[in-house]
Design a protein around this motif. Structure first.
Motif, PDB file in Angstrom:
ATOM      1  N   LEU A 263     -55.170 -65.388  59.195  1.00  0.00           N
ATOM      2  CA  LEU A 263     -54.712 -64.553  58.291  1.00  0.00           C
ATOM      3  C   LEU A 263     -53.278 -64.133  58.342  1.00  0.00           C
ATOM      4  O   LEU A 263     -52.263 -63.807  56.869  1.00  0.00           O
ATOM      5  CB  LEU A 263     -55.481 -63.639  58.353  1.00  0.00           C
ATOM      6  CG  LEU A 263     -57.334 -63.395  58.442  1.00  0.00           C
ATOM      7  CD1 LEU A 263     -58.033 -62.685  58.796  1.00  0.00           C
ATOM      8  CD2 LEU A 263     -57.215 -63.722  57.072  1.00  0.00           C
ATOM      9  N   LYS A 264     -52.747 -64.012  59.423  1.00  0.00           N
ATOM     10  CA  LYS A 264     -51.661 -63.582  59.534  1.00  0.00           C
ATOM     11  C   LYS A 264     -50.619 -64.247  58.894  1.00  0.00           C
ATOM     12  O   LYS A 264     -49.474 -64.241  58.121  1.00  0.00           O
ATOM     13  CB  LYS A 264     -50.540 -63.006  61.113  1.00  0.00           C
ATOM     14  CG  LYS A 264     -49.494 -62.325  61.041  1.00  0.00           C
ATOM     15  CD  LYS A 264     -49.503 -61.429  60.978  1.00  0.00           C
ATOM     16  CE  LYS A 264     -47.955 -60.444  61.198  1.00  0.00           C
ATOM     17  NZ  LYS A 264     -47.333 -59.402  60.083  1.00  0.00           N
ATOM     18  N   GLU A 267     -50.319 -63.961  55.065  1.00  0.00           N
ATOM     19  CA  GLU A 267     -49.689 -62.741  54.694  1.00  0.00           C
ATOM     20  C   GLU A 267     -48.236 -62.428  54.606  1.00  0.00           C
ATOM     21  O   GLU A 267     -47.279 -62.558  53.652  1.00  0.00           O
ATOM     22  CB  GLU A 267     -50.037 -61.529  55.946  1.00  0.00           C
ATOM     23  CG  GLU A 267     -49.242 -60.157  55.544  1.00  0.00           C
ATOM     24  CD  GLU A 267     -49.842 -59.499  57.408  1.00  0.00           C
ATOM     25  OE1 GLU A 267     -48.699 -58.856  57.172  1.00  0.00           O
ATOM     26  OE2 GLU A 267     -50.293 -58.997  56.799  1.00  0.00           O
ATOM     27  N   VAL A 268     -47.823 -63.141  55.871  1.00  0.00           N
ATOM     28  CA  VAL A 268     -46.419 -63.402  56.503  1.00  0.00           C
ATOM     29  C   VAL A 268     -45.821 -64.869  55.184  1.00  0.00           C
ATOM     30  O   VAL A 268     -44.156 -64.386  54.845  1.00  0.00           O
ATOM     31  CB  VAL A 268     -45.720 -64.066  58.261  1.00  0.00           C
ATOM     32  CG1 VAL A 268     -44.747 -64.745  57.938  1.00  0.00           C
ATOM     33  CG2 VAL A 268     -46.470 -63.212  59.095  1.00  0.00           C
ATOM     34  N   THR A 271     -48.506 -65.496  50.390  1.00  0.00           N
ATOM     35  CA  THR A 271     -48.564 -64.431  49.482  1.00  0.00           C
ATOM     36  C   THR A 271     -46.811 -63.746  49.143  1.00  0.00           C
ATOM     37  O   THR A 271     -46.879 -63.006  48.644  1.00  0.00           O
ATOM     38  CB  THR A 271     -48.936 -63.380  49.765  1.00  0.00           C
ATOM     39  OG1 THR A 271     -49.193 -62.816  51.791  1.00  0.00           O
ATOM     40  CG2 THR A 271     -50.613 -63.693  50.308  1.00  0.00           C
ATOM     41  N   ALA A 272     -45.492 -63.954  50.731  1.00  0.00           N
ATOM     42  CA  ALA A 272     -44.325 -63.754  50.475  1.00  0.00           C
ATOM     43  C   ALA A 272     -43.655 -64.869  49.113  1.00  0.00           C
ATOM     44  O   ALA A 272     -42.847 -64.336  48.947  1.00  0.00           O
ATOM     45  CB  ALA A 272     -43.617 -63.595  51.507  1.00  0.00           C
ATOM     46  N   ARG A 291     -57.489 -70.197  51.569  1.00  0.00           N
ATOM     47  CA  ARG A 291     -58.088 -68.933  52.137  1.00  0.00           C
ATOM     48  C   ARG A 291     -59.901 -70.130  52.249  1.00  0.00           C
ATOM     49  O   ARG A 291     -60.061 -69.844  53.510  1.00  0.00           O
ATOM     50  CB  ARG A 291     -58.229 -67.795  51.691  1.00  0.00           C
ATOM     51  CG  ARG A 291     -57.084 -67.062  51.297  1.00  0.00           C
ATOM     52  CD  ARG A 291     -57.463 -65.403  50.445  1.00  0.00           C
ATOM     53  NE  ARG A 291     -56.340 -64.647  50.582  1.00  0.00           N
ATOM     54  CZ  ARG A 291     -56.137 -63.838  51.805  1.00  0.00           C
ATOM     55  NH1 ARG A 291     -57.069 -63.756  52.712  1.00  0.00           N
ATOM     56  NH2 ARG A 291     -54.807 -63.158  51.667  1.00  0.00           N
TER      57      ARG A 291
END
Length: 296
Positions: A263-264, A267-268, A271-272, A291
């Motif tokens: 999940l991290k 996110e890191v 999605t960036a 996912r």
């Protein structure tokens, strides 16, 4: 795109993107990826290494599990193209899934090419995951990340270090590459990424200087391909196919740790960075497939 799970970052890769080593590519893999790898992306030495790696592990994998518009995708202007393949492990295998990705993005001063392979094990084993990522920022330089990602706190489990890292001789492969005069250590700016790697991780920049395209290709095709193949063979022999005796509570902690890292990573990294390359619609579709693979 998946760095401890993903590395799609154009300036500073985090841990794997989504994207091996064999002596040939199977007909199934060739049929499903040939148009993407040949028609849409430059033919680079590191992509050949990745395709061969995927072929090496293919006997333990089910057919591709992603739709055609994720297996190959691009942005609206044609300046970025990518491919993502997800393969689940065969029944009774300790392999959960393999994520194989390759990205090509044109930038003002050239292009960024990223190829990644992550092979993740399931809860039957506490053995490390396999990670390989190549980030080529110019014809003569690239970043290389090659590691078996630990799934336990190494300070609390020194026997884990001995079993998977010391007894397997993994450090020798790191030393072989770091001894090349064209390499220097690469340090990810992300503390999260650095904390997820093992003590034997190969994390280097290979810079062959102006006009060093042929030198880089030779290093990739010989030294790097050899190191990747050896690490994969160590992983296949010592990690894949193994089961581990664990208390239920210990297994639950490991599963939670795996999920937190995944999940991290999304996110890191994803999605960036993916929306910057492919826009919100394409990137959201690709991230949804990641996912799904991660169970997130």
């Amino acid at each position: 795109m998946l760095r401890p799970v993903t590395s799609v970052s154009m300036a500073a890769p985090t841990l794997p993107t989504i994207s091996g080593l064999h002596h040939g590519v199977s007909p199934l893999l060739r049929a499903r990826t040939s148009s993407t790898m040949c028609a849409c992306m430059p033919s680079l030495a590191h992509r050949k290494v990745a395709r061969e790696l995927v072929a090496e592990a293919e006997a333990q994998l089910l057919p591709s599990a992603v739709p055609a518009d994720v297996l190959e995708f691009r942005n609206s202007t044609g300046t970025a193209v990518g491919m993502l393949d997800v393969r689940r492990g065969v029944p009774a295998s300790s392999i959960d899934f393999m994520l194989y990705s390759s990205l090509h993005c044109k930038v003002p001063n050239g292009a960024i090419d990223i190829t990644s392979v992550l092979i993740s094990l399931n809860a039957l084993s506490d053995a490390p995951h396999f990670l390989m990522e190549f980030i080529q920022g110019s014809p003569s330089s690239m970043v290389v990340i090659l590691d078996l990602l630990p799934r336990k706190d190494l300070a609390l489990h020194p026997e884990y270090i001995v079993k998977y890292y010391e007894n397997t001789g993994l450090d020798k492969q790191r030393e072989n590459i770091e001894e090349l005069p064209q390499t220097r250590p690469y340090r990810s700016p992300s503390l999260f990424v650095r904390s997820a790697c093992s003590p034997t991780a190969l994390s280097v920049t290979i810079d062959c200087g102006h006009g060093g395209e042929s030198t880089l290709e030779e290093i990739v095709s010989s030294h790097l391909a050899s190191a990747v193949k050896e690490v994969l063979q160590i992983w296949l022999h010592s990690c894949a196919g193994q089961t581990s005796e664990m208390e239920d509570a210990e297994r639950e902690i490991m599963v939670r740790r795996d999920q937190a890292v995944r999940l991290k990573s999304i996110e890191v990294d994803l999605t960036a960075n993916l929306p910057k390359m492919f826009g919100p619609d394409v990137s959201s579709h690709v991230i949804a497939e990641i996912r799904k693979a991660f169970g997130a």
